[in-house]
Scaffold this motif. Structure first.
Motif, short mmCIF file in Angstrom:
data_model
loop_
_atom_site.label_atom_id
_atom_site.label_comp_id
_atom_site.label_asym_id
_atom_site.label_seq_id
_atom_site.Cartn_x
_atom_site.Cartn_y
_atom_site.Cartn_z
N ASN A 13 0.85 -1.19 0.00
CA ASN A 13 0.00 0.00 0.00
C ASN A 13 0.89 1.24 0.00
N GLU A 14 0.60 2.19 -0.88
CA GLU A 14 1.35 3.44 -0.97
C GLU A 14 2.87 3.20 -1.08
N PRO A 15 3.34 2.34 -1.98
CA PRO A 15 4.78 2.08 -2.10
C PRO A 15 5.50 3.25 -2.76
N VAL A 16 6.71 3.54 -2.29
CA VAL A 16 7.50 4.62 -2.88
C VAL A 16 8.90 4.19 -3.28
N ALA A 17 9.41 3.10 -2.70
CA ALA A 17 10.77 2.67 -3.01
C ALA A 17 10.91 1.18 -2.76
N ILE A 18 11.68 0.51 -3.61
CA ILE A 18 11.95 -0.92 -3.45
C ILE A 18 13.45 -1.17 -3.50
N ALA A 19 13.86 -2.28 -2.89
CA ALA A 19 15.26 -2.72 -2.95
C ALA A 19 15.29 -4.20 -2.61
N TRP A 20 16.29 -4.90 -3.15
CA TRP A 20 16.39 -6.34 -2.94
C TRP A 20 17.62 -6.67 -2.09
N ASP A 21 17.50 -7.70 -1.24
CA ASP A 21 18.70 -8.21 -0.58
C ASP A 21 19.40 -9.18 -1.52
N GLY A 22 20.51 -9.75 -1.09
CA GLY A 22 21.31 -10.60 -1.95
C GLY A 22 20.65 -11.88 -2.37
N ASN A 23 19.55 -12.24 -1.72
CA ASN A 23 18.81 -13.44 -2.09
C ASN A 23 17.50 -13.12 -2.80
N GLY A 24 17.31 -11.87 -3.17
CA GLY A 24 16.14 -11.50 -3.97
C GLY A 24 14.89 -11.18 -3.19
N LYS A 25 14.97 -11.12 -1.86
CA LYS A 25 13.81 -10.66 -1.10
C LYS A 25 13.67 -9.16 -1.31
N MET A 26 12.44 -8.72 -1.52
CA MET A 26 12.19 -7.32 -1.84
C MET A 26 11.67 -6.55 -0.63
N TYR A 27 12.39 -5.46 -0.30
CA TYR A 27 11.90 -4.53 0.71
C TYR A 27 11.13 -3.42 0.01
N VAL A 28 10.00 -3.04 0.59
CA VAL A 28 9.16 -2.00 0.01
C VAL A 28 8.89 -0.94 1.07
N ALA A 29 9.36 0.29 0.83
CA ALA A 29 9.06 1.40 1.73
C ALA A 29 7.70 1.99 1.36
N GLN A 30 6.85 2.15 2.34
CA GLN A 30 5.50 2.68 2.13
C GLN A 30 5.32 3.99 2.89
N MET A 31 4.73 4.95 2.24
CA MET A 31 4.32 6.18 2.90
C MET A 31 2.82 6.11 3.14
N ASP A 32 2.45 5.39 4.18
CA ASP A 32 1.04 5.08 4.41
C ASP A 32 0.19 6.29 4.80
N THR A 33 0.85 7.39 5.20
CA THR A 33 0.08 8.57 5.60
C THR A 33 0.17 9.69 4.56
#
Length: 738
Positions: free
Chosen positions: A67-87
């Motif tokens: 919800n409300e994603p603004v940035a993504i990044a992957w760790d070395g094994n391909g897991k995706m982090y998603v920063a959300q600005m929920d407000t």
């Protein structure tokens, strides 16, 4: 998804009988001036996209997974982090925007099909997280209005962070509105981590975090990316500038040349009317109701993947959330000067007729494809631009855009003839195994492998890295599956630098490498020897003034700012005369003069009657100051204004802490300073005690010399350091003055 094709615009043939890719762009549909603003399902929204022939857009994740994603990044094994600005802009008045309830999600693709299957709340209760950088099993995070960097870790493998450590602290709250905050946190080729809107850069290794400052500070708004040689690309929505600051690496300052944005480049080509634009229809819309100039540029990416047609490699992809499109820019090197061109004629790479499509970031994925982060919402502008009396507010209310909140999509762009790569598996590999990825055709792998090797700090990999760096295999192609030997050598050299190994004999060898990119890298790495007036290095560099590649000559000019000898000045003069008609080279000459001359001449005047020991310590201290202190204390030592009628740091000119007892200044340099200074709060002066006594003495001598007082010898620093050998905390003025 719409595919209406027109004339042939690009033809790319990849060598040795490989696949021929013909790039045809769509014919724009008839513009609908007043498209509906209703939310569409992900499947419905996919049908509203226009892409060139052969390209497809696939859904990777959508609400409620994100919800409300603004940035993504992957760790070395391909897991995706998603920063959300929920407000972010949950209503037209931005009420509740500063509530600390935003999240960072962790998304996992369990079956390797490119679609995310599992989502967990990795971090909760954040204030509009803006920057994320995966290290190894740690994630570095920055929140809005803060300079602090926090490290988060999931120690029990449940997808939720349970360890939180602050790795960089600056208690001063960052001012300005929400749009004018820092972003980025990009691990650059040079092993420093850069952001926008921050005069500092950071270096992570197994021993912790180092902090350094930039000569010209750092600008840019939302988004930051780099090319294969570490040139950073900034953009500014507020300044309606699609890209700038990309001519030279940021450590040398900022060069922006007339004509670096080609004529007509700033005109976008949306496929839907754009009623919600700051400035209003009369100023910002074409007769057909579409946007007439880039305005919301954000989250740009130099694509460095290997699973789209090779012609896309090195192109700059620029999301434009106001225009609901993504620009593909060709970066052409014209006699050393980089110039941006639209890849298509009066069309865009990606465009949508869905009014809620809000692309805010593009990224190169581990699978070799291009990812697009879609905030998918009604309002994209910050609250200062939606107030009563604004152009936007009536449109927002009329279209009901303020009701379209709480969703978000992540897409990837693929090509129908190229299969995406699978998930990476790098985190558990040894440094020696990771070294094998430094020549991977996907830049994501090369950068990630370099980063992980440095974080491991395993010096046993050094011989292998040197062997890779020496490999002058000249055959390389850009077709899929090949190893790129020059880029492998570049990464091997920078990885050695990240491990603290800058081998003079290796640098001398690589100054003669067959590939210009490797020669450029060797010049940059020779700067440490230039500072020490190494004659072997200087003689080798002098030969490069006649290099066949103008980019090598330009890097030589940039690096010569660190040469202190007369040979360096003579070489720079020779280059200036020979290349006086080259715009890029002369701009780099001026950049070096700007960095060295005006205040340096002032220093030399102050040192005229000082001893030789005083002179060389002050001159070395000058270089340290320009690299470490200038951004807060200013080039003239009087402090840098922060835009709020105050200074980022106090003036060092006439300061009793500088002109008085040497011990006070040295203690501040060693352990830092906190608390009020002359009745004002400035935040924390960072400790510099990790540097040796000579370093501390040199910078202290420079500061005191500018105040017309005596030098500080390294033995004095040694004795002062010995008085408080175990102290780890900052000093306060109250302590120092007692």
């Amino acid at each position: 998804m719409n595919k209406i094709y027109g004339c042939l615009l690009l033809l790319v043939i990849v060598g040795c009988g490989k696949k021929e890719y013909k790039d045809k762009i769509y014919v724009k549909p008839e513009i609908v001036r007043e498209a509906p603003s209703d939310f569409l399902s992900p499947e419905e929204s996919l049908e509203k996209f226009y892409l060139p022939e052969g390209y497809k857009i696939e859904l990777v994740a959508s609400e409620p997974m994100v919800n409300e994603p603004v940035a993504i990044a992957w760790d070395g094994n391909g897991k995706m982090y998603v920063a959300q600005m929920d407000t972010y802009m949950q209503n037209v008045d931005a009420i509740g925007e500063d509530e600390p309830i935003s999240q960072i999600k962790l998304l996992v693709d369990l079956d390797g099909d490119g679609k995310m299957d599992k989502s967990t709340v990795f971090i909760d209760s954040l204030l509009l997280p803006r920057m994320i950088l995966p290290l190894d099993d740690r994630l570095i995070v920055n929140e809005t209005y803060s300079y602090d960097l926090w490290s988060y870790r999931d120690t029990d493998n449940d997808g939720v962070a349970d360890e939180k450590i602050r790795v960089y602290e600056n208690p001063k709250r960052r001012g300005g509105n929400l749009e004018h905050q820092q972003s980025g946190l990009v691990w650059n080729l040079d092993n420093w981590v850069y952001t926008t809107y921050n005069p500092l850069r950071f270096r992570f290794n197994k021993d912790g975090v180092q902090v350094d400052s930039l000569v010209d500070g750092s600008s840019g708004q939302w988004g930051l990316t780099q090319d294969d040689l570490g040139n950073m690309y900034y953009s500014s929505a507020g300044g309606e500038t699609a890209a700038y600051g990309f001519q030279v690496p940021p450590i040398y300052g900022e060069v922006d040349l007339e004509g670096q944005i080609s004529e007509g480049f700033m005109e976008p080509w949306p496929v839907v009317g754009t009623p919600d634009v700051q400035g209003g229809a009369e100023l910002r819309l074409k007769p057909d109701g579409t946007l007439n100039k880039f305005t919301g540029v954000a989250g740009q990416e130099i694509f460095r993947g290997d699973k789209l047609p090779p012609s896309t490699y090195g192109d700059l992809f620029i999301p434009e959330p106001v225009g609901r499109l993504v620009r593909r820019a060709k970066v052409k090197n014209e006699n050393g000067k980089k110039v941006l061109y639209n890849a298509y004629d009066e069309a865009e790479f990606l465009a949508s007729t869905d009014l809620n499509f809000r692309p805010v970031q593009a990224q190169t994925g581990p699978d070799g494809n291009l990812y697009i982060v879609d905030m998918y919402r009604g309002i994209i502008q910050e609250g200062n631009w939606t107030r009563e009396g604004s152009h936007l507010r009536p449109v927002i209310l009329r279209k009901g855009l303020d009701k379209n909140i709480g969703r978000g999509r992540i897409y990837r762009i693929v090509h129908e003839d190229i299969k995406p790569a699978g998930k990476p598996n790098l985190l558990n590999k040894s440094a020696a195994e990771l070294a094998d990825y430094l020549g991977h055709p996907n830049g994501w792998y090369r950068n990630t492998a370099q980063k992980l090797i440095i974080l491991k700090g395993d010096m046993g990999v050094v011989p292998k890295l040197k062997e890779i760096a020496k490999n002058n295999e000249s055959f390389w192609t850009e077709y899929f599956g090949s190893k790129d030997y020059p880029r492998e050598r570049v990464h091997a050299l920078w990885t050695l630098e990240g491990l603290g190994v800058v081998d003079k004999s290796l640098i001398l060898e690589k100054l003669n490498d067959k590939d210009y990119r490797v020669r450029i890298t060797a010049i940059r790495l020779s700067e440490e020897f230039l500072k020490k007036e190494d004659r072997d290095i200087m003689q080798a560099l002098a030969k490069l003034q006649n290099d066949t590649d103008i980019n090598v000559v330009n890097q030589l000019v940039l690096s010569l700012r660190y040469a202190k000898s007369s040979e360096g000045s003579d070489l720079l003069t020779s280059i200036s005369e020979k290349y006086k008609d080259n715009e890029m080279v002369m701009a780099s000459v001026e950049l070096g003069l700007k960095a060295k001359d005006s205040d340096l001449q002032q220093l030399k005047h102050k040192l005229a009657n000082k001893s030789n020991g005083h002179k060389w310590r002050a001159l070395d201290g000058y270089d340290i100051y320009k690299q470490t202190c200038v951004t807060c204390h200013g080039p003239d030592l009087t402090g840098v204004p922060n835009g709020e009628n105050s200074l980022i740091a106090p003036s060092l000119m006439g300061s009793p802490r500088v002109t008085g007892d040497k011990e006070v200044l040295v203690k501040i340099l060693l352990n830092g300073l906190t608390g009020p200074i002359d009745g004002k709060e400035y935040g924390i002066m960072l400790p510099m005690g990790s540097n040796d006594d000579e370093w501390i003495g040199q910078v202290a001598t420079y500061i005191r010399s500018m105040n017309n007082t005596t030098m500080v010898h390294e033995n004095e620093v040694r004795d002062i350091r010995a008085k408080n050998p175990d102290r780890k905390s900052y000093w306060t003025l109250k302590e120092l003055m007692n």
